[in-house]
Design an enzyme around this catalytic site. Sequence first.
Site, PDB file in Angstrom:
ATOM      1  N   ASP A 138       0.839  -1.220  -0.184  1.00  0.00           N
ATOM      2  CA  ASP A 138       0.053  -0.017  -0.016  1.00  0.00           C
ATOM      3  C   ASP A 138       0.866   1.382   0.202  1.00  0.00           C
ATOM      4  O   ASP A 138       0.450   2.127   0.658  1.00  0.00           O
ATOM      5  CB  ASP A 138      -0.868   0.019   1.305  1.00  0.00           C
ATOM      6  CG  ASP A 138      -2.013   1.060   1.179  1.00  0.00           C
ATOM      7  OD1 ASP A 138      -2.365   1.407  -0.059  1.00  0.00           O
ATOM      8  OD2 ASP A 138      -2.788   1.477   1.900  1.00  0.00           O
ATOM      9  N   THR A 147      -7.157   4.414  -3.853  1.00  0.00           N
ATOM     10  CA  THR A 147      -6.075   3.626  -3.798  1.00  0.00           C
ATOM     11  C   THR A 147      -5.937   2.513  -5.019  1.00  0.00           C
ATOM     12  O   THR A 147      -4.969   2.157  -5.537  1.00  0.00           O
ATOM     13  CB  THR A 147      -5.888   2.531  -2.645  1.00  0.00           C
ATOM     14  OG1 THR A 147      -7.111   1.768  -2.549  1.00  0.00           O
ATOM     15  CG2 THR A 147      -5.801   3.476  -1.367  1.00  0.00           C
ATOM     16  N   ASN A 176       1.352   7.751   2.362  1.00  0.00           N
ATOM     17  CA  ASN A 176       1.906   6.771   3.270  1.00  0.00           C
ATOM     18  C   ASN A 176       3.406   7.280   3.473  1.00  0.00           C
ATOM     19  O   ASN A 176       4.174   6.407   4.012  1.00  0.00           O
ATOM     20  CB  ASN A 176       1.640   5.313   2.828  1.00  0.00           C
ATOM     21  CG  ASN A 176       0.224   5.006   3.233  1.00  0.00           C
ATOM     22  OD1 ASN A 176      -0.588   5.491   4.102  1.00  0.00           O
ATOM     23  ND2 ASN A 176      -0.117   3.779   2.844  1.00  0.00           N
ATOM     24  N   ASP A 219       2.981   3.508   7.905  1.00  0.00           N
ATOM     25  CA  ASP A 219       1.669   2.608   7.732  1.00  0.00           C
ATOM     26  C   ASP A 219       1.828   1.114   7.140  1.00  0.00           C
ATOM     27  O   ASP A 219       1.426   0.832   6.020  1.00  0.00           O
ATOM     28  CB  ASP A 219       0.796   3.274   6.934  1.00  0.00           C
ATOM     29  CG  ASP A 219      -0.197   4.430   7.940  1.00  0.00           C
ATOM     30  OD1 ASP A 219       0.039   4.118   9.075  1.00  0.00           O
ATOM     31  OD2 ASP A 219      -0.850   5.070   6.952  1.00  0.00           O
ATOM     32  N   LYS A 239       1.875   4.637  -1.392  1.00  0.00           N
ATOM     33  CA  LYS A 239       1.191   5.811  -2.111  1.00  0.00           C
ATOM     34  C   LYS A 239       1.778   6.936  -1.428  1.00  0.00           C
ATOM     35  O   LYS A 239       2.233   6.892  -0.133  1.00  0.00           O
ATOM     36  CB  LYS A 239      -0.156   5.780  -2.043  1.00  0.00           C
ATOM     37  CG  LYS A 239      -0.935   5.400  -0.624  1.00  0.00           C
ATOM     38  CD  LYS A 239      -2.144   5.299  -0.873  1.00  0.00           C
ATOM     39  CE  LYS A 239      -3.001   4.954   0.594  1.00  0.00           C
ATOM     40  NZ  LYS A 239      -4.225   4.763   0.851  1.00  0.00           N
TER      41      LYS A 239
END
Length: 288
Positions: free
Chosen positions: A148, A183, A153, A166, A150
């Site tokens: 995840d 996302t 984060n 995160d 991105k």
Amino acid sequence: MADQPRKPPKQPQTTSKRQWSLSDFDVGKPLGKGRFGRVYLAREIKSKYIVALKVIFKEQIEKHGLQHQLRREMEIQTALRHPNVLRLHGWFHDNERIFLILEYAHGGELYRQLRKLGHLTETQAATYIASLTEALLYCHDKHVIHRDIKPENLLLDHEGRLKIADFGWSVQSRSKRHTMCGTLDYLAPEMVERKAHDYAVDNWTLGILCYEFLYGVPPFEAESQMDTFERIKKIDLAFPSTSDVSAEAKDLISRLLVKDSSKRLSLEKIMGHPWIVKNANSMGICSN
Ligand code: AMP
């Protein structure tokens, strides 16, 4: 959350083993708000060490059945030690709340920088991609796939050094960019198509981020989630001619946004790619 191991912050530690509680900290201004609570600037009273204190409400975690995931994230992040991975120094809890003692990232979200600047320079983009690659080499070696990554984060410290935050956790958190496909933009084709996926999903994301850093928007952004899905599945990649992004940068992006995950450029090869070698700051420090 009853009997987790407690690890004190490395730097603020004054005695060997101790249990932390809110009375050990002076809590200052709020730094931000997440889905399950808030993050505050705080100072450990004895050592005067500055940290970010993330406050999570147990009720919210229990309501969403995320106790196990939170615990797993805390365990993963506590074990990781890398200059480009945000340190989780330790945690404690009271009846209602869980407190995460996090490294303070003075520069805030990279996402905010990106929105402020529109897009990054090749030096900035290459430095961040190299820092991310180094962090992922370390994580993959420890069998951790982030899944995840991105801009939301990614945090920056006071020198502009990138920090991944995160771990595995924000997969469940509401995207701050829900209105613009959230996302989905960062998902690899094998994830969109719900096929088995491995470490190579993070390599894909590096390609997406590299594009977004240089052009200001992710490559497969579309009006609807369905259209984004379709563009990812087809690898509908185009480089706007209005921008003067170098051919070497486009070459790196094209070698990462490859449908067959086994053919994506490896993390080691990213570090040796001419665009990275030529542009990345070897200290991982960027001034914006
Ligand atoms: P989160 O709940 O992790 O989404 O955090 C909410 C917001 O707090 C983020 O968007 C950041 O702006 C800020 N924040 C979170 N962690 C930190 C940190 N370690 N240092 C500085 N700011 C942070």
